[in-house]
Each structure stands twice: as structure tokens, then as C-alpha cells.
Write an enzyme that holds these catalytic residues in place. Structure first.
Site, PDB file in Angstrom:
ATOM      1  CB  SER A  61      39.937  40.169  38.990  1.00 56.58           C
ATOM      2  OG  SER A  61      39.730  40.115  37.600  1.00 56.58           O
TER       3      SER A  61
ATOM      4  CG  HIS B  47      38.434  46.549  40.250  1.00 56.08           C
ATOM      5  ND1 HIS B  47      38.775  45.391  39.593  1.00 56.08           N
ATOM      6  CD2 HIS B  47      37.152  46.812  39.913  1.00 56.08           C
ATOM      7  CE1 HIS B  47      37.742  44.983  38.876  1.00 56.08           C
ATOM      8  NE2 HIS B  47      36.742  45.823  39.062  1.00 56.08           N
TER       9      HIS B  47
END
Length: 543
Positions: free
Chosen positions: A154, A217
């Protein structure tokens, strides 16, 4: 409102009850599964932590891809090709606003299964239903590989779809010329690549992001961070994951970048989880856990000092009570770490993704010049990692609901909405189940060679193969309807993995025709920049 205002951010001691999780979200991205053999430093860590070093090791990067211009040129070529299509000569609308929705780990199979699940929850057969964004007039496919990874994570994907440049796996906001864990390289501005959020800020637009994971994140960090290692979320993480060659003196952690550096410190809205990365370990957060920072710095207090009149919320009531017309900036932290799965959350405490989306748009819409906002359904990925489609499909439908909420409050003549994913997961819908067969159940119309029915949804890699002592599959009839059922997988792993499939892109609004066909993932922000007249490349306003 005063009780949520900046003064509250001092957080000397705040303790409230936290809701329980039926699944441990910290166990996503297992160390061995993601990164191979642990280094000596990694062996001392908890078994479900990352050994980030191994993930970035021993992978080839084509030399030409180390230059950001390589990807800018590809984006320009793909943009030019689309502008030559008949549709491109019709739509002359400029996108005052851009909303980018991301379903993390939302493979096309996940989309299809979620669509069926949505319909079946209505009491229908399900296959005929549609998610909100599947009704958009334009769609395409995004190629998700990264500079040194056939199957991406990601971080490198966030750099692609937010900064317009593909980079190495685990890296954020830097070119692939920087080798893994090379802090001097990642701190060098010459290796930095900027995001569409920064481009939008340069044009005076408001910016923000929303996530159901943490504010630090990988996915949201692509909009503001520059780091060799996505796991350097706070100073303590640099020691933990630095493999003995890095420390906070040589690397700036992601949380610090968000609060103190551009473009992060200029965000008007930041909503998600992960309060622990911003608080010293001497402070108890509102969810009863200690902060994670070792440097003693309270970054929420720092945010207060930089955002006079800024408001902080940490539960649903606080968020919904925020009067967007009376505040300048908003930060929300709805968990010590990631937010909870929608199915597991206390609805009186945790806001839904739709509520987060609506509030973010309310705040950002005050700017007459427009806005850019990134909105992530981040726990789709977590559900798939756990081989638990009950949760990944529910999270996908939550993303669909958030898109629907946005459609209800924006003007599509001046707002471009793009929905996509960062990477896929190896989830399959298999066999020949008849119409209306429960998507989360056993295929009622087929068996294996031993006459044992099998699940309609299966994963390539995961924890549970459901085999007896002779290696034959067992009957799952009495197990599959359990709420926390882990679906079968072919290969035994410590946790589910990502997949290298292309992912879907869905678009509506000004210049949405650009988001069609097969495209490099790194071209997506350039298309959005063209539509909204931001950045240094070709735009609607300069062609």
C-alpha cells in the site's frame, strides 16, 4: 464545542472505555508472510510484526524507472491519447473539487462479491445489484505493479496514485532511486515527489484525508510523507524497524512529517485512527492505551499550536456536533490504532465512513477555490488479509455508502469523483453456484471429487485449509455460518496476501472520461490534476 477545542489537545490524562475487537487488527501483514525470513533485529519482535527490511530486499528496479520523469512522461502520453478521443472534446468542465475514494485491497472479485452480498441482504438473489460507484458513467483498469514489485504493497501504490510516480515497495513519496532503509536518501529533497494534495494547496485549495486505518498508515501517508520505510510511523518505530542502521536522528517519522512539515501541516481535515503515533508513552489516550512515542513529544499539542481554532474529536458525538461553518481545521482520531471493523464497532462511539466523509466535505467546501480530499475504506484490505469476506465485503459496502453520501452533497458539474483500489487480493468466486446462492456460504450445486461441498469464496493463501488427518477436505456445513468464519485457502500461510491483478477505476464528474481504458496507476493523479488545473503538468487550463 469548547470541550473539543484546541485546549483539549494537551491530553494530560484522558481515559475512556474502548470497544472490544473480535479480530486483532494488529496482526495484519504478518512478518514472515510479507517479508520473508526475519533479520536478527526482526527475530526479537512480536510474531505478527513486520520485518520491513526483508520486504524491500533483493528486488530488482529497472534503472530507467528511478527517475520521476519516466513516469511523468508516461502519464503525459496516456493523457494525450485520451484527450484525442471524441469524448474529450465535448467535456470542457473544470473540476473545482476532486474527491478520490480508495478501497484498500478492493479487488474486482471483492467488488463483485460485495455487490451480491448487498443484494442478498435485501432478500434478493443479489447478482443483479450494484454498488454506488459501479453506476458511474466511466470506468477503467489500473496497473498496480511497483518499481521493484510484481505484487505491490500500500505504500508504493499510494506514491503512484497520489504522487504520479511509481516507487519501490514500502517507500512513500520518494523515487525508486532511494534504496531501502536509506534515510539520508529519503531525507534528500532531490529524491522527493510531491502529491496532488500539495499541488492543490499551491493553488489555494483546501485539502484533507479520511481513513478507517491510521492517519499515518501507508495509503493516506502517500499524500504528505517522504520516507524509505512506511513502518516509520513514529519515532519508536524507527528504532523498532530500523534494523540497527537508522534512528530518529537520521529519519523524520511519518507522524512528525504530518504535523510539522508541508503539505501535511496544511491539511484542513484529517480523520481516522492511530492516536498512539502522536502521543508520548507517558500519556494515556482516550481509549485507555499508552501513547507510542519515545521522544516525549505531544504532536496533538503541536497541532494545536499550529492551528488556532482547530477542533479535535475522538468519538462519534463529538464529530457530528462539529459546526463546520465555525471552525478552521479538524482532526479526528477514533482509535489508538486502526478504527474497528464496521461490524465490530460500537455505533455510539465510532462514526461510519459515510459520516466521516460528509463532515470532511462540509469543512472543505467552505473554500471558494475548491478542495481535494482523499477518502479510504482501509479495512477492506484487513478483512481480506484475515480471509474473512464477511468483513471485507461489509467494509466494501461501507465504502459504497460513503460514495453515495458524497454524491448527495456535491455538485457533479464541478466535482470529479474517482473510486479505485491500490492492489488486489487473491479472492475467487468459484464453481457454478446458482443464482441467489449465499455468497458467504457453501456452493450448493457442486462438490469436490469426494462429494464434499466447498465454499463459493476461497483465497489462494491463508491460515485455514480445513483438511483432515489424511489431507482430505472436511465438511464445512456446520462451520461456515459462524460470524468469524475464516474462509478456505489453498496455500497455508500465516495470513492472507496481496495479489497483482489490475484493479478497477470508476469516475464521474468533470473530465471523468479520462479515467477509462487500461492505465498506469501513476497516471491517475495526473488525470485528476488536469481536470482540476493543479500541478506543473498539462491541465485543462493551459491547453
Amino acid at each position: 464545542m469548547a470541550r473539543f477545542a484546541a485546549a483539549t489537545l494537551l491530553l494530560s490524562v484522558l481515559v475512556t472505555s474502548s470497544w472490544s475487537l473480535s479480530i486483532d487488527l494488529n496482526k495484519v501483514h504478518n512478518q514472515e508472510q510479507l517479508v520473508g525470513s526475519a533479520s536478527e533485529a526482526g527475530k526479537s519482535r512480536l510474531s505478527y510484526d513486520f520485518d520491513a527490511n526483508a520486504l524491500g530486499r533483493n528486488k530488482y528496479t529497472p534503472p530507467e524507472e528511478m527517475n520521476a520523469q519516466f513516469w511523468y512522461d508516461i502519464a503525459d502520453q496516456e493523457l494525450t491519447k485520451r484527450l484525442e478521443l471524441p469524448t474529450g472534446k465535448i467535456d470542457k468542465r473544470k473540476a473545482k473539487n476532486v474527491i478520490m475514494f480508495l478501497g484498500d485491497g478492493m479487488s474486482l472479485t471483492t467488488v463483485a462479491a460485495a455487490r451480491i452480498r448487498k443484494g442478498q441482504l435485501k432478500g434478493n438473489t443479489g447478482e443483479e445489484d450494484s454498488l454506488s460507484f459501479e453506476k458511474f458513467p466511466y470506468s477503467g483498469l489500473s496497473r498496480t505493479y511497483c518499481s521493484n514489485a510484481q505484487v505491490a504493497d500500500s505504500a508504493c501504490t499510494a506514491t503512484a496514485y497520489l504522487c504520479g510516480v511509481k516507487t519501490n515497495i514500502v517507500a512513500l513519496g520518494i523515487t525508486s532511486a532511494v534504496t531501502f532503509n536509506n534515510c539520508s536518501g529519503s531525507e534528500d529533497p532531490a529524491n522527493h515527489v510531491s502529491s496532488i494534495a500539495a499541488w492543490s494547496q499551491a493553488q489555494g485549495k483546501s485539502t484533507g484525508f479520511v481513513t478507517t486505518t491510521t492517519l499515518t498508515h501507508a495509503s493516506p501517508s502517500g499524500s504528505y510523507a517522504h520516507t524509505t520505510n512506511r513502518f516509520f510511523e513514529c519515532d519508536t518505530d524507527i528504532v523498532t524497524y530500523g534494523d540497527g542502521i537508522n534512528d530518529p536522528a537520521t529519519c523524520t517519522d511519518i507522524a512528525t512529517q504530518l504535523i510539522t512539515q508541508e503539505p501535511g501541516k496544511n491539511f484542513d481535515v484529517m480523520l481516522g485512527g492511530g492516536i498512539g503515533k502522536f502521543l508520548p508513552n507517558t500519556i494515556t489516550d482516550p481509549f485507555g492505551k499508552q501513547g507510542e512515542r519515545s521522544d516525549g513529544v505531544n504532536l496533538l499539542s503541536k497541532w494545536q499550536s499550529l492551528h488556532e481554532g482547530g477542533v479535535w474529536a475522538y468519538n462519534r458525538d463529538q464529530l457530528l456536533s462539529v459546526n463546520a461553518s465555525k471552525i478552521k481545521s479538524l482532526i479526528g482520531t477514533f482509535g489508538s490504532s486502526t478504527m474497528n471493523f464496521h461490524l465490530d464497532a460500537d455505533p455510539t462511539q465510532q462514526p461510519t465512513l459515510s459520516e466521516l466523509t460528509t463532515k470532511a466535505i462540509e469543512v472543505l467546501s467552505k473554500n471558494e477555490k475548491g478542495y481535494f480530499v482523499f477518502i479510504e475504506g482501509g479495512l477492506i484490505d484487513y478483512g481480506n488479509h484475515f480471509n474473512n469476506p464477511a468483513r471485507s465485503l461489509d467494509e466494501t459496502n461501507e465504502l459504497s455508502n460513503a460514495v453515495e453520501a458524497a454524491l448527495g452533497v456535491v455538485d457533479l458539474d464541478e466535482t470529479l469523483i474517482v473510486v479505485t483500489s491500490d492492489h488486489a487480493h487473491p479472492l475467487s468466486i468459484s464453481g457454478y453456484p446458482g443464482r441467489g446462492s449465499p455468497i458467504l456460504g457453501l456452493n450448493p450445486h457442486d462438490t469436490d471429487v469426494n462429494g464434499v461441498k466447498y465454499a463459493t469464496l476461497n483465497y489462494a493463501v491463508g491460515t485455514n485449509q480445513y483438511l483432515d488427518e489424511t489431507g482430505e477436505r472436511i465438511d464445512l456445513t456446520e462451520l461456515i455460518d459462524e460470524a468469524d468464519f475464516i474462509h478456505p485457502s489453498y496455500i497455508h500461510g500465516t495470513i492472507g496476501v496481496h495479489a497483482g491483478d489490475d484493479v478497477g477505476v470508476f469516475a464521474i464528474g468533470p473530465q471523468s472520461h479520462l479515467l477509462t481504458g487500461v492505465m498506469q496507476q501513476s497516471s491517475i493523479p495526473h488525470f485528476m490534476a488536469y481536470a482540476s488545473c493543479v500541478g506543473n503538468g498539462k491541465t485543462l487550463c493551459n491547453t
